[in-house]
Design an enzyme around this catalytic site. Structure first.
Site, mmCIF file in Angstrom:
data_model
loop_
_atom_site.group_PDB
_atom_site.id
_atom_site.type_symbol
_atom_site.label_atom_id
_atom_site.label_comp_id
_atom_site.label_asym_id
_atom_site.label_seq_id
_atom_site.Cartn_x
_atom_site.Cartn_y
_atom_site.Cartn_z
ATOM 1 N N TYR A 131 -19.564 9.055 21.295
ATOM 2 C CA TYR A 131 -18.974 10.259 21.293
ATOM 3 C C TYR A 131 -17.581 10.164 20.877
ATOM 4 C CZ TYR A 131 -16.410 9.633 25.848
ATOM 5 O OH TYR A 131 -15.612 9.057 26.748
ATOM 6 N N GLU A 173 0.856 -1.232 -0.137
ATOM 7 C CA GLU A 173 0.103 -0.146 0.024
ATOM 8 C C GLU A 173 0.906 1.190 0.035
ATOM 9 O OE1 GLU A 173 -2.886 -0.224 -0.972
ATOM 10 O OE2 GLU A 173 -3.607 -2.018 -0.228
ATOM 11 N N TYR A 225 -9.108 17.602 27.596
ATOM 12 C CA TYR A 225 -8.721 16.097 28.238
ATOM 13 C C TYR A 225 -7.735 15.175 27.387
ATOM 14 C CZ TYR A 225 -12.459 17.413 31.478
ATOM 15 O OH TYR A 225 -13.111 17.959 32.697
ATOM 16 N N HIS A 279 -6.885 -3.911 8.820
ATOM 17 C CA HIS A 279 -8.100 -4.861 8.230
ATOM 18 C C HIS A 279 -8.636 -5.183 9.570
ATOM 19 C CE1 HIS A 279 -5.620 -6.414 4.509
ATOM 20 N NE2 HIS A 279 -5.795 -5.068 4.648
ATOM 21 N N HIS A 311 -2.818 1.817 8.726
ATOM 22 C CA HIS A 311 -3.708 0.955 7.902
ATOM 23 C C HIS A 311 -3.896 -0.548 8.477
ATOM 24 C CE1 HIS A 311 -5.787 -1.120 4.653
ATOM 25 N NE2 HIS A 311 -4.705 -1.883 4.331
ATOM 26 N N HIS A 362 -12.085 -4.010 2.083
ATOM 27 C CA HIS A 362 -10.829 -3.908 2.277
ATOM 28 C C HIS A 362 -10.372 -3.689 3.916
ATOM 29 C CE1 HIS A 362 -6.501 -2.867 0.892
ATOM 30 N NE2 HIS A 362 -6.619 -3.449 2.020
HETATM 31 ZN ZN ZN Z 1 -4.778 -3.603 3.334
#
Ligand code: ZN
Length: 211
Positions: free
Chosen positions: A112, A72, A208, A93, A91, A155
């Site tokens: 929230y 990627e 915070y 999965h 990144h 993905h």
């Molecule tokens: Zn991936």
């Protein structure tokens, strides 16, 4: 901590926390025109700082590292190229968030903590992993929605930040809110937070450290 050590530290953290499984997922950080990124297909427990690749963002050339860069890499470099404020990318999965990605369903504001990402976590259209098209869709969806995270259809998840700490925390939040959304849908219909309530939560995050 050096950039290389930071990449290894957060890659292992993703693996140890269960956000990534096997050799899936990747982590990068930017230093000016250079990107430090995890290698392709190397088990996280074996990864050391020598395995981290350094890529020139302008030329796309690998300037340091003997391994193949993450598949990627085009997505990471395109996100940095299009977003000067983004300095780090995680990144994964991760399971619940990827279930939403497989259903092409944005993760809704049921908790929230999602305010740290945006109003929701949007879905970028499907394109093959590692492709320029996927990179383009991810960049466009992040920009259009002004979020700190995006789902990649069928993905996984991309989380961004000005530090790897931020990007990692957001990857974790996305997974957590996805699981809560999944469970709350089973119990009932979603009860969504309003824009005002999300703004108020986001305002609180500024003062915070832990929430
Ligand atoms: Zn991936």
């Amino acid at each position: 901590m050096t950039f290389k050590l930071e990449v290894v530290h957060f890659a292992k953290k993703c693996y140890n926390s269960g956000l990534t499984v096997g050799t899936s997922g990747n982590v990068s950080v930017r230093d000016g025109n250079l990107m430090y990124i995890t290698p392709s297909a190397l088990p996280y427990d074996e990864m050391t700082e020598e395995d981290v690749l350094v890529v020139d963002l302008t030329s796309g050339d690998i300037v340091e590292g003997a391994r193949n860069p993450s598949s990627e890499t085009p997505m990471h470099s395109n996100i940095y190229y299009g977003n000067p404020n983004v300095e780090a990318i995680v990144h994964t999965h991760s399971k619940f968030a990827t279930m939403f990605a497989c259903a092409h369903m944005p993760i809704p504001p049921v908790h929230y903590t999602i305010a740290d990402i945006g109003r929701e976590v949007p879905v970028a259209p499907y394109a093959r992993y590692g492709s320029e098209k996927l990179a383009k869709y991810a960049v466009e969806t992040l920009e259009k929605n002004q979020t700190n995270g995006v789902l990649l259809a069928n993905h996984g998840v991309v989380a961004v930040g000005s530090t790897l700490d931020d990007a990692y925390r957001r990857a974790e939040t996305i997974e957590e809110v996805a699981e809560l959304a999944y469970g709350s849908k089973l119990l009932s219909e979603f009860k969504l937070l309003t824009d005002e309530e999300l703004d108020e939560a986001l305002e609180g995050f500024k003062t915070y450290v832990s929430n």
